[in-house]
Design a protein around this motif. Sequence first.
Motif, PDB file in Angstrom:
ATOM      1  N   ARG A 101     -20.387   7.673 -31.529  1.00 27.93           N
ATOM      2  CA  ARG A 101     -20.992   7.863 -32.612  1.00 27.93           C
ATOM      3  C   ARG A 101     -20.707   9.374 -33.176  1.00 27.93           C
ATOM      4  N   GLU A 102     -20.224  10.321 -32.473  1.00 23.47           N
ATOM      5  CA  GLU A 102     -20.293  11.741 -32.909  1.00 23.47           C
ATOM      6  C   GLU A 102     -18.794  12.110 -33.028  1.00 23.47           C
ATOM      7  N   ILE A 103     -17.928  11.268 -32.991  1.00 18.22           N
ATOM      8  CA  ILE A 103     -16.593  11.600 -33.512  1.00 18.22           C
ATOM      9  C   ILE A 103     -16.402  11.614 -35.036  1.00 18.22           C
ATOM     10  N   ASP A 104     -15.683  12.513 -35.657  1.00 19.08           N
ATOM     11  CA  ASP A 104     -15.255  12.502 -36.903  1.00 19.08           C
ATOM     12  C   ASP A 104     -14.732  11.329 -37.456  1.00 19.08           C
ATOM     13  N   GLY A 105     -15.400  10.495 -38.269  1.00 18.43           N
ATOM     14  CA  GLY A 105     -14.860   9.564 -38.821  1.00 18.43           C
ATOM     15  C   GLY A 105     -14.900   8.011 -37.846  1.00 18.43           C
ATOM     16  N   ASN A 224      -6.453   3.287 -29.432  1.00 19.79           N
ATOM     17  CA  ASN A 224      -6.522   4.320 -28.811  1.00 19.79           C
ATOM     18  C   ASN A 224      -7.637   5.526 -29.007  1.00 19.79           C
ATOM     19  N   ARG A 225      -7.796   5.172 -30.343  1.00 16.57           N
ATOM     20  CA  ARG A 225      -8.930   6.284 -30.708  1.00 16.57           C
ATOM     21  C   ARG A 225     -10.136   5.962 -30.483  1.00 16.57           C
ATOM     22  N   LEU A 226     -10.631   4.497 -30.334  1.00 13.79           N
ATOM     23  CA  LEU A 226     -11.596   4.073 -29.897  1.00 13.79           C
ATOM     24  C   LEU A 226     -11.912   4.499 -28.347  1.00 13.79           C
ATOM     25  N   ILE A 227     -10.750   4.109 -27.521  1.00 11.41           N
ATOM     26  CA  ILE A 227     -10.953   4.543 -26.178  1.00 11.41           C
ATOM     27  C   ILE A 227     -11.370   6.130 -25.964  1.00 11.41           C
ATOM     28  N   ALA A 228     -10.599   6.943 -26.722  1.00  7.98           N
ATOM     29  CA  ALA A 228     -10.892   8.500 -26.623  1.00  7.98           C
ATOM     30  C   ALA A 228     -12.257   8.759 -27.174  1.00  7.98           C
ATOM     31  N   ALA A 249      -4.495  10.657 -25.243  1.00 10.28           N
ATOM     32  CA  ALA A 249      -4.965  11.996 -24.733  1.00 10.28           C
ATOM     33  C   ALA A 249      -5.065  12.908 -26.053  1.00 10.28           C
ATOM     34  N   ARG A 250      -4.264  12.654 -27.000  1.00  3.69           N
ATOM     35  CA  ARG A 250      -4.362  13.872 -28.327  1.00  3.69           C
ATOM     36  C   ARG A 250      -5.804  13.513 -28.774  1.00  3.69           C
ATOM     37  N   TYR A 251      -6.133  12.427 -29.136  1.00  4.89           N
ATOM     38  CA  TYR A 251      -7.311  11.886 -29.745  1.00  4.89           C
ATOM     39  C   TYR A 251      -8.408  12.626 -28.925  1.00  4.89           C
ATOM     40  N   ALA A 252      -8.357  12.462 -27.405  1.00  2.00           N
ATOM     41  CA  ALA A 252      -9.546  13.019 -26.596  1.00  2.00           C
ATOM     42  C   ALA A 252      -9.614  14.507 -27.005  1.00  2.00           C
ATOM     43  N   ASP A 254      -8.835  16.217 -29.300  1.00  3.39           N
ATOM     44  CA  ASP A 254      -9.286  16.501 -30.588  1.00  3.39           C
ATOM     45  C   ASP A 254     -10.726  16.280 -30.538  1.00  3.39           C
ATOM     46  N   PHE A 255     -11.283  15.329 -29.850  1.00  5.67           N
ATOM     47  CA  PHE A 255     -12.773  14.954 -29.881  1.00  5.67           C
ATOM     48  C   PHE A 255     -13.521  15.966 -28.957  1.00  5.67           C
ATOM     49  N   GLY A 256     -12.867  16.790 -28.393  1.00  6.96           N
ATOM     50  CA  GLY A 256     -13.666  17.845 -27.123  1.00  6.96           C
ATOM     51  C   GLY A 256     -13.668  16.943 -25.894  1.00  6.96           C
ATOM     52  N   ARG A 257     -12.935  15.905 -25.687  1.00  4.27           N
ATOM     53  CA  ARG A 257     -13.319  15.295 -24.292  1.00  4.27           C
ATOM     54  C   ARG A 257     -12.292  15.781 -23.174  1.00  4.27           C
ATOM     55  N   LEU A 258     -12.589  15.770 -22.059  1.00  2.55           N
ATOM     56  CA  LEU A 258     -11.827  16.130 -20.842  1.00  2.55           C
ATOM     57  C   LEU A 258     -10.541  15.205 -20.875  1.00  2.55           C
ATOM     58  N   VAL A 259      -9.360  15.768 -20.443  1.00  2.00           N
ATOM     59  CA  VAL A 259      -8.223  15.021 -20.346  1.00  2.00           C
ATOM     60  C   VAL A 259      -7.792  15.113 -18.839  1.00  2.00           C
ATOM     61  N   PHE A 260      -7.499  14.107 -18.274  1.00  2.00           N
ATOM     62  CA  PHE A 260      -7.196  14.158 -16.812  1.00  2.00           C
ATOM     63  C   PHE A 260      -5.639  13.597 -16.808  1.00  2.00           C
ATOM     64  N   ALA A 261      -4.763  14.205 -16.151  1.00  2.55           N
ATOM     65  CA  ALA A 261      -3.421  13.666 -15.867  1.00  2.55           C
ATOM     66  C   ALA A 261      -3.122  13.508 -14.367  1.00  2.55           C
ATOM     67  N   VAL A 262      -2.503  12.485 -13.965  1.00  6.20           N
ATOM     68  CA  VAL A 262      -2.013  12.226 -12.639  1.00  6.20           C
ATOM     69  C   VAL A 262      -0.658  12.600 -12.524  1.00  6.20           C
TER      70      VAL A 262
END
Length: 384
Positions: A101-105, A224-228, A249-252, A254-262
């Motif tokens: 709900r909080e993401i742009d668009g 992918n945008r929905l997932i992020a 990952a790029r969407y995440a 942009d949305f201020g989400r945490l990005v984890f990478a293995v």
Amino acid sequence: MTLNVSAQRAGIALTERQKIAWLRLIRSDNVGPATFRDLINHFGTAEAALEALPDLSRRGGSDRTFRIATVADAERELETAHRFGAAFIGIGEPDYPPALREIDGAPPLIAVKGNVRAATRPSLGIVGSRNSSVSGAKFAAMIARDAGAAGYVITSGLARGIDTAAHRASLRTGTIAALAGGLDQPYPPENIGLLQEITSGEGLAISEMPFGWEPRARDFPRRNRLIAGASLGVTIVEAANRSGSLITARYAADFGRLVFAVPGSPLDPRCHGANDLLKQGATVTTSSADVLEALAPLTQDDLLTRLDIKEPTIENTRAAPAAPDDSERNRIMEALGPTPVEIDDIIRHTALSASQVHLVLLELDLAGQLCRHGANLVSLLPNE
């Protein structure tokens, strides 16, 4: 560590009449999520916005008939959803995913099937390579199981490989499958059985696309945008360069989400993208604890209770502001060009009200002459 955050169900349910109007509006020509939001904000209700669409498009320079989804179209889609065991949730309704709900668009309406309680729980996204290694799939499953046991629902894209491993490992604790096509058009076909397991248990399928919509290559970034957007953080396991996982990952980010990478072997092309994310500042992830410890502050400070419901939330019947005159419209047009510019800068440059500027942008958007770039940036489309 077990998550101790109760699901928040703030919001107001749409009436059946409102839901039909919302569905008509989002299914009409040139109306995307950002345009939908601006129309509701300007006209107060979806029904008022629908009445205004032809005139707005004409004023924006379109000389063709503007296609508006009919009541019959919307009722057929609602009936299809009902027969399929699905429903539509509006952005201001209690069961809409609070992080999305909080993401742009954010999508004004999403189609859902399954356990809707999963939508209101805090989510961790897990995505990665379709042709995953055995060790990559095993690691993704471990993260999914441990995060699920800690109270998180796992969100992924129903793809082969890493997505499949993450979904299967979280069937009992809750998983969300975001689809690129309509809910009745899952992809890939070999995961139809998995989708049925998800929706018949603790999980949920979501999509912003119409029923009957077969997914195309250009639809997967929306998935992918929905997932992020629905997740507090996204874990990337085995992602090649230029992969869909990197789009997530790029969407995440942009949305201020945490990005984890293995991290993975530099000799394995499936790991190049994830390794590059680590160079760019993603959180190094070698255990479930790396993810859970980073996510914990986001739930301990009651993030979900603080998420503001973005517009549109409740329709109102206020009168729409007066349209700008020709000279004011020309000032706005002159401020636009092929280079993206912030809407706030247009308002300052023209010294016009925000409502006047947004109305002209709506006119151009509905006439197919405006490009929205995200981050409040717009530009004129080049003439063909």
